[in-house]
Design a protein around this motif. Structure first.
Motif, short mmCIF file in Angstrom:
data_model
loop_
_atom_site.label_atom_id
_atom_site.label_comp_id
_atom_site.label_asym_id
_atom_site.label_seq_id
_atom_site.Cartn_x
_atom_site.Cartn_y
_atom_site.Cartn_z
N THR A 1 6.13 -0.80 -6.22
CA THR A 1 6.92 -1.91 -5.69
C THR A 1 8.42 -1.66 -5.78
O THR A 1 9.20 -2.29 -5.06
CB THR A 1 6.60 -3.21 -6.44
OG1 THR A 1 6.88 -3.02 -7.84
CG2 THR A 1 5.13 -3.58 -6.24
N GLU A 2 8.84 -0.73 -6.64
CA GLU A 2 10.28 -0.52 -6.82
C GLU A 2 10.56 0.89 -7.32
O GLU A 2 9.68 1.59 -7.84
CB GLU A 2 10.87 -1.55 -7.78
CG GLU A 2 10.23 -1.58 -9.14
CD GLU A 2 10.74 -2.72 -10.02
OE1 GLU A 2 10.88 -2.49 -11.23
OE2 GLU A 2 10.99 -3.82 -9.48
N LEU A 3 11.83 1.27 -7.16
CA LEU A 3 12.32 2.57 -7.62
C LEU A 3 13.70 2.36 -8.22
O LEU A 3 14.57 1.73 -7.59
CB LEU A 3 12.39 3.55 -6.45
CG LEU A 3 13.05 4.91 -6.74
CD1 LEU A 3 12.18 5.73 -7.69
CD2 LEU A 3 13.29 5.68 -5.42
N GLY B 1 0.79 -1.23 0.00
CA GLY B 1 0.00 0.00 0.00
C GLY B 1 0.82 1.27 0.00
O GLY B 1 0.31 2.35 0.33
N GLY B 2 2.05 1.20 -0.35
CA GLY B 2 2.92 2.37 -0.39
C GLY B 2 4.33 1.93 -0.74
O GLY B 2 4.54 0.87 -1.33
N PHE B 3 5.30 2.77 -0.37
CA PHE B 3 6.70 2.41 -0.65
C PHE B 3 7.55 2.77 0.56
O PHE B 3 7.43 3.86 1.12
CB PHE B 3 7.23 3.16 -1.88
CG PHE B 3 8.64 2.79 -2.25
CD1 PHE B 3 8.91 1.74 -3.12
CD2 PHE B 3 9.72 3.49 -1.72
CE1 PHE B 3 10.21 1.40 -3.45
CE2 PHE B 3 11.02 3.15 -2.04
CZ PHE B 3 11.26 2.10 -2.92
N ARG B 4 8.39 1.83 0.97
CA ARG B 4 9.35 2.09 2.05
C ARG B 4 10.59 1.23 1.84
O ARG B 4 10.49 0.04 1.56
CB ARG B 4 8.74 1.77 3.42
CG ARG B 4 9.71 2.10 4.58
CD ARG B 4 9.09 1.76 5.92
NE ARG B 4 8.87 0.32 6.03
CZ ARG B 4 8.13 -0.23 6.98
NH1 ARG B 4 7.51 0.52 7.86
NH2 ARG B 4 7.99 -1.55 7.03
N CYS B 5 11.74 1.87 1.97
CA CYS B 5 13.02 1.16 1.81
C CYS B 5 14.03 1.79 2.76
O CYS B 5 14.11 3.02 2.86
CB CYS B 5 13.51 1.25 0.38
SG CYS B 5 15.11 0.44 0.08
#
Length: 346
Positions: A288-290, A266-270
Motif C-alpha cells: 500500500t505504500e513506499l 493488487g499491486g503498487f502504482r504511483c
C-alpha cells in the motif's frame, strides 16, 4: 488542447479587477476588439510609450529636463557639461570671485521638493504595475487550460499583490509576480497572502534557487539520497537557506521520509510529476505504500514552485530511478504535458 474561449474570459476577468486610473494609457481588450485593431500591435505601441515615459521620468529625476506649464518635457543643459565648464573657468581665472554660499531652503521649498519626489515615485510604481498587467495578459493568451473559476479575486489579496509588485523592476522577478496573479485569477484562493509576503522578500538569487529546486521536486518532495549522491549538484547551504525561508523541511533536526501510496489494488502504482516529466512507479508486489528519504516542501513552498516550469535535472532523475529500482520498483518516464500550476502528489 485548451479552450480559447476561456482565455478570453480570463482576460476579461483581469481587466474587470483594474480601474481606469491604474490603467491610464492602456486600452481594454474589449475596446481594441470593437475598434477592429490588432491587440498585439496596440500593446506594442503602448509598451513603447511606457518605456518612453520611464526615460522621461529618469531625466526629470536627474534634472536633465523639466515640465513646462503645459506639462511638456523641456530639456535642460546637461549637468555633466555644465560642471566641466564651471571647472574650466576656475582654472583659467585664478582671480574668479568665489560664489557666495546659498541660503539654506525654508520649509516651503523643502515640502514642495518632497511632493515632487513623491509624484515621481508614484508614477514609477504605476508604470511597473502597468507593465505587469501587460505581461499578465500575455501569459494568459499563451496558456492552454480547460477550466477556470469565475469567482472574483479577494480584494485584500489583490491589494497586497499591487503593494508588493509595484516595487519589482527586474524582469525575471516580474515574471513570478505575473504568474502568481494569473494563478489567482484562474482559481481565487489558490495563492495565499503569506506566499506574497515570501515572494516580496525574494531577490534574483532566490528566483534562481526556486528554479533549481523545481528541477528536483517530485510532487511535494525532493528525493534526498539521490540529490546528495551528486556532490556537484547538492548544495547544503542552499537547502539550509530554503528551510530558513520556510520553503522546505527536513534539512535540520529530524530526518524525514515521503510516503508514496498506491492508487490501485493488487499491486503498487504511483504517479509523480517532476518538472517536464511524469514518473509512473509500479510493482507487482502487493503493498500500500513506499517510504523514501525526502526533503519535504512546505505549503508555501508548494505554492511558489507552481510559478516556475524548468526542465528536469537528468543526472538527478537517473539516480532517483536507480534507487527506486533497488527497492524493487519499475519506473516509466513520460513527458509531462499537464498544467505546471497543478502539483500532483501521491
Amino acid at each position: 488542447m485548451g479552450n480559447p474561449v476561456l482565455r478570453i474570459q480570463l482576460l476579461r476577468k483581469l481587466w474587470v479587477h483594474l480601474s481606469s486610473k491604474e490603467t491610464y494609457g492602456l486600452t481594454p481588450p474589449d475596446h481594441i476588439q470593437r475598434s477592429g485593431r490588432q491587440l498585439g500591435e496596440v500593446r506594442r505601441k503602448e509598451l513603447m510609450h511606457l518605456l518612453q515615459i520611464e526615460k522621461n521620468l529618469h531625466e526629470l529625476r536627474r534634472g536633465y529636463a523639466q515640465l513646462d506649464d503645459m506639462g511638456k518635457m523641456v530639456k535642460m543643459a546637461n549637468a555633466e557639461n555644465y560642471n566641466d565648464v564651471a571647472f574650466s573657468s576656475i582654472i583659467e581665472s585664478s582671480e574668479a570671485p568665489v560664489e557666495k554660499e546659498k541660503d539654506l531652503p525654508e520649509i516651503g521649498p523643502m515640502l514642495q521638493n518632497a511632493i515632487e519626489l513623491s509624484h515621481y515615485d508614484a508614477l514609477e510604481r504605476l508604470l511597473r504595475l502597468q507593465k505587469l498587467y501587460l505581461l499578465t495578459e500575455r501569459i494568459i493568451l499563451g496558456l492552454e487550460f480547460n477550466e477556470i473559476d469565475k469567482g472574483a479575486m479577494d480584494r485584500r489579496w489583490f491589494n497586497r499583490w499591487k503593494v508588493n509588485a509595484c516595487e519589482i523592476s527586474n524582469g525575471a522577478m516580474q515574471q513570478l509576480w505575473a504568474r502568481i496573479l494569473v494563478r489567482e485569477l484562474r482559481n481565487p484562493g489558490s495563492s495565499s497572502i503569506r506566499a506574497l509576503e515570501y515572494l516580496s522578500g525574494f531577490g534574483i538569487e532566490d528566483a534562481e534557487n526556486l528554479n533549481r529546486l523545481a528541477s528536483w521536486t517530485l510532487g511535494d518532495f525532493v528525493y534526498r539520497s539521490a540529490l546528495q549522491a551528486l556532490p556537484d549538484h547538492y548544495d547544503s547551504e542552499l537547502f539550509e537557506r530554503l528551510e530558513e525561508q520556510g520553503i522546505v523541511r527536513g534539512v535540520f533536526g529530524k530526518v524525514l521520509s515521503k510516503v508514496l501510496r498506491t492508487d490501485m489494488d493488487g499491486g503498487f502504482r504511483c504517479v509523480l510529476l517532476i518538472a517536464d516529466k511524469r514518473l509512473t512507479i509500479t510493482s507487482t508486489q502487493a503493498r500500500t505504500e513506499l517510504h523514501v528519504p525526502a526533503y519535504m516542501l512546505t505549503s508555501v513552498g508548494r505554492e511558489l514552485l507552481t510559478l516556475v516550469a524548468p526542465t528536469v535535472d537528468q543526472d538527478y532523475l537517473e539516480l532517483v530511478i536507480q534507487d527506486l529500482h533497488a527497492r524493487g520498483m519499475t519506473v516509466t518516464v513520460d513527458d509531462n504535458e499537464s498544467d505546471p500550476s497543478a502539483l500532483q502528489v501521491c
